[in-house]
Design a protein around this motif. Sequence first.
Motif, PDB file in Angstrom:
ATOM      1  N   ASN A 235       0.755  -1.178  -0.010  1.00 43.43           N
ATOM      2  CA  ASN A 235       0.191  -0.014   0.026  1.00 43.43           C
ATOM      3  C   ASN A 235       0.818   1.252  -0.138  1.00 43.43           C
ATOM      4  N   GLY A 236       1.816   1.352  -0.908  1.00 42.55           N
ATOM      5  CA  GLY A 236       2.685   2.534  -0.992  1.00 42.55           C
ATOM      6  C   GLY A 236       4.008   2.045  -1.551  1.00 42.55           C
ATOM      7  N   ALA A 237       4.843   3.165  -2.032  1.00 46.06           N
ATOM      8  CA  ALA A 237       6.193   2.931  -2.268  1.00 46.06           C
ATOM      9  C   ALA A 237       7.161   2.685  -0.867  1.00 46.06           C
ATOM     10  N   PRO A 238       7.867   1.556  -1.025  1.00 48.31           N
ATOM     11  CA  PRO A 238       8.650   1.210   0.198  1.00 48.31           C
ATOM     12  C   PRO A 238       9.660   2.703   0.511  1.00 48.31           C
ATOM     13  N   ILE A 239      10.036   3.128  -0.446  1.00 49.79           N
ATOM     14  CA  ILE A 239      10.920   4.306  -0.088  1.00 49.79           C
ATOM     15  C   ILE A 239      10.281   5.163   1.001  1.00 49.79           C
ATOM     16  N   ASP A 240       8.912   5.602   0.883  1.00 53.34           N
ATOM     17  CA  ASP A 240       8.174   6.257   1.831  1.00 53.34           C
ATOM     18  C   ASP A 240       7.770   5.341   3.032  1.00 53.34           C
ATOM     19  N   LEU A 241       7.469   4.129   2.950  1.00 51.65           N
ATOM     20  CA  LEU A 241       7.091   3.330   4.066  1.00 51.65           C
ATOM     21  C   LEU A 241       8.223   3.098   5.067  1.00 51.65           C
ATOM     22  N   ILE A 242       9.314   2.946   4.546  1.00 47.73           N
ATOM     23  CA  ILE A 242      10.387   2.698   5.443  1.00 47.73           C
ATOM     24  C   ILE A 242      10.848   4.094   6.311  1.00 47.73           C
ATOM     25  N   GLN A 243      10.276   5.095   5.937  1.00 46.00           N
ATOM     26  CA  GLN A 243      10.669   6.246   6.868  1.00 46.00           C
ATOM     27  C   GLN A 243      10.126   6.263   8.207  1.00 46.00           C
ATOM     28  N   LYS A 244       9.138   5.217   8.434  1.00 42.59           N
ATOM     29  CA  LYS A 244       8.855   5.019   9.730  1.00 42.59           C
ATOM     30  C   LYS A 244       9.175   3.595  10.320  1.00 42.59           C
ATOM     31  N   ILE A 245       9.403   3.217  11.337  1.00 42.37           N
ATOM     32  CA  ILE A 245       9.623   1.815  12.060  1.00 42.37           C
ATOM     33  C   ILE A 245       8.594   0.869  11.506  1.00 42.37           C
ATOM     34  N   ARG A 246       7.517   1.225  11.624  1.00 42.39           N
ATOM     35  CA  ARG A 246       6.491   0.170  11.459  1.00 42.39           C
ATOM     36  C   ARG A 246       6.408  -0.273   9.776  1.00 42.39           C
ATOM     37  N   GLY A 247       6.541   1.032   9.005  1.00 43.49           N
ATOM     38  CA  GLY A 247       6.865   0.829   7.780  1.00 43.49           C
ATOM     39  C   GLY A 247       8.162  -0.200   7.261  1.00 43.49           C
ATOM     40  N   LEU A 248       9.358   0.211   7.839  1.00 43.81           N
ATOM     41  CA  LEU A 248      10.198  -0.672   7.647  1.00 43.81           C
ATOM     42  C   LEU A 248      10.226  -2.031   8.074  1.00 43.81           C
ATOM     43  N   VAL A 249       9.512  -2.362   9.011  1.00 48.79           N
ATOM     44  CA  VAL A 249       9.368  -3.777   9.673  1.00 48.79           C
ATOM     45  C   VAL A 249       8.655  -4.271   8.690  1.00 48.79           C
ATOM     46  N   HIS A 250       7.470  -3.746   8.203  1.00 50.67           N
ATOM     47  CA  HIS A 250       6.364  -4.549   7.395  1.00 50.67           C
ATOM     48  C   HIS A 250       7.079  -4.651   6.028  1.00 50.67           C
ATOM     49  N   THR A 251       8.060  -3.966   5.484  1.00 54.92           N
ATOM     50  CA  THR A 251       8.533  -3.716   4.018  1.00 54.92           C
ATOM     51  C   THR A 251       9.512  -5.024   4.249  1.00 54.92           C
ATOM     52  N   ILE A 252      10.364  -5.050   5.371  1.00 56.19           N
ATOM     53  CA  ILE A 252      11.239  -6.192   5.652  1.00 56.19           C
ATOM     54  C   ILE A 252      10.530  -7.663   5.740  1.00 56.19           C
ATOM     55  N   GLU A 253       9.403  -7.562   6.354  1.00 59.75           N
ATOM     56  CA  GLU A 253       8.596  -8.998   6.505  1.00 59.75           C
ATOM     57  C   GLU A 253       8.195  -9.248   4.915  1.00 59.75           C
ATOM     58  N   TYR A 254       7.587  -8.353   4.219  1.00 61.99           N
ATOM     59  CA  TYR A 254       7.272  -8.701   2.930  1.00 61.99           C
ATOM     60  C   TYR A 254       8.490  -9.201   1.972  1.00 61.99           C
ATOM     61  N   VAL A 255       9.609  -8.553   2.133  1.00 59.25           N
ATOM     62  CA  VAL A 255      10.709  -8.859   1.275  1.00 59.25           C
ATOM     63  C   VAL A 255      11.119 -10.406   1.791  1.00 59.25           C
ATOM     64  N   ASP A 256      11.218 -10.718   2.981  1.00 61.26           N
ATOM     65  CA  ASP A 256      11.567 -11.960   3.527  1.00 61.26           C
ATOM     66  C   ASP A 256      10.702 -12.990   3.036  1.00 61.26           C
ATOM     67  N   THR A 257       9.356 -12.828   2.931  1.00 66.55           N
ATOM     68  CA  THR A 257       8.245 -13.568   2.433  1.00 66.55           C
ATOM     69  C   THR A 257       8.662 -14.047   0.987  1.00 66.55           C
ATOM     70  N   PHE A 258       8.999 -13.071   0.158  1.00 61.73           N
ATOM     71  CA  PHE A 258       9.100 -13.078  -1.245  1.00 61.73           C
ATOM     72  C   PHE A 258      10.336 -13.857  -1.206  1.00 61.73           C
ATOM     73  N   ARG A 259      11.530 -13.498  -0.463  1.00 62.38           N
ATOM     74  CA  ARG A 259      12.558 -14.367  -0.963  1.00 62.38           C
ATOM     75  C   ARG A 259      12.303 -15.712  -0.533  1.00 62.38           C
ATOM     76  N   ALA A 260      11.732 -16.072   0.390  1.00 70.98           N
ATOM     77  CA  ALA A 260      11.368 -17.468   0.705  1.00 70.98           C
ATOM     78  C   ALA A 260      10.661 -18.320  -0.173  1.00 70.98           C
ATOM     79  N   LYS A 261      10.122 -17.527  -1.180  1.00 70.67           N
ATOM     80  CA  LYS A 261       9.542 -18.416  -2.428  1.00 70.67           C
ATOM     81  C   LYS A 261      10.443 -18.543  -3.405  1.00 70.67           C
ATOM     82  N   ILE A 262      11.798 -18.027  -3.393  1.00 71.68           N
ATOM     83  CA  ILE A 262      12.565 -18.154  -4.611  1.00 71.68           C
ATOM     84  C   ILE A 262      13.480 -19.199  -4.314  1.00 71.68           C
TER      85      ILE A 262
END
Length: 71
Positions: A44-71
């Motif tokens: 729900n946004g551009a990661p560059i904007d989301l990671i400006q806040k701790i909650r967004g950083l954590v959520h983005t990391i979780e998303y990336v980790d989940t995506f990497r697990a599929k590779i």
Amino acid sequence: LKADKKEYELGAEFVRLYRGIDSINGGDDTANQSWIKSNNTILNGAPIDLIQKIRGLVHTIEYVDTFRAKI
């Protein structure tokens, strides 16, 4: 940065995010930059904007980790 400080923890999480994105994109800096600046419908946004806040950083990391697990 001192290892027992919050800034250190946040820096380490940012590095974790970068390494995850870089891994997914095969080390392609252009793809990394495009991904972080582009709107992501799942996040729900551009990661560059989301990671400006701790909650967004954590959520983005979780998303990336989940995506990497599929590779």
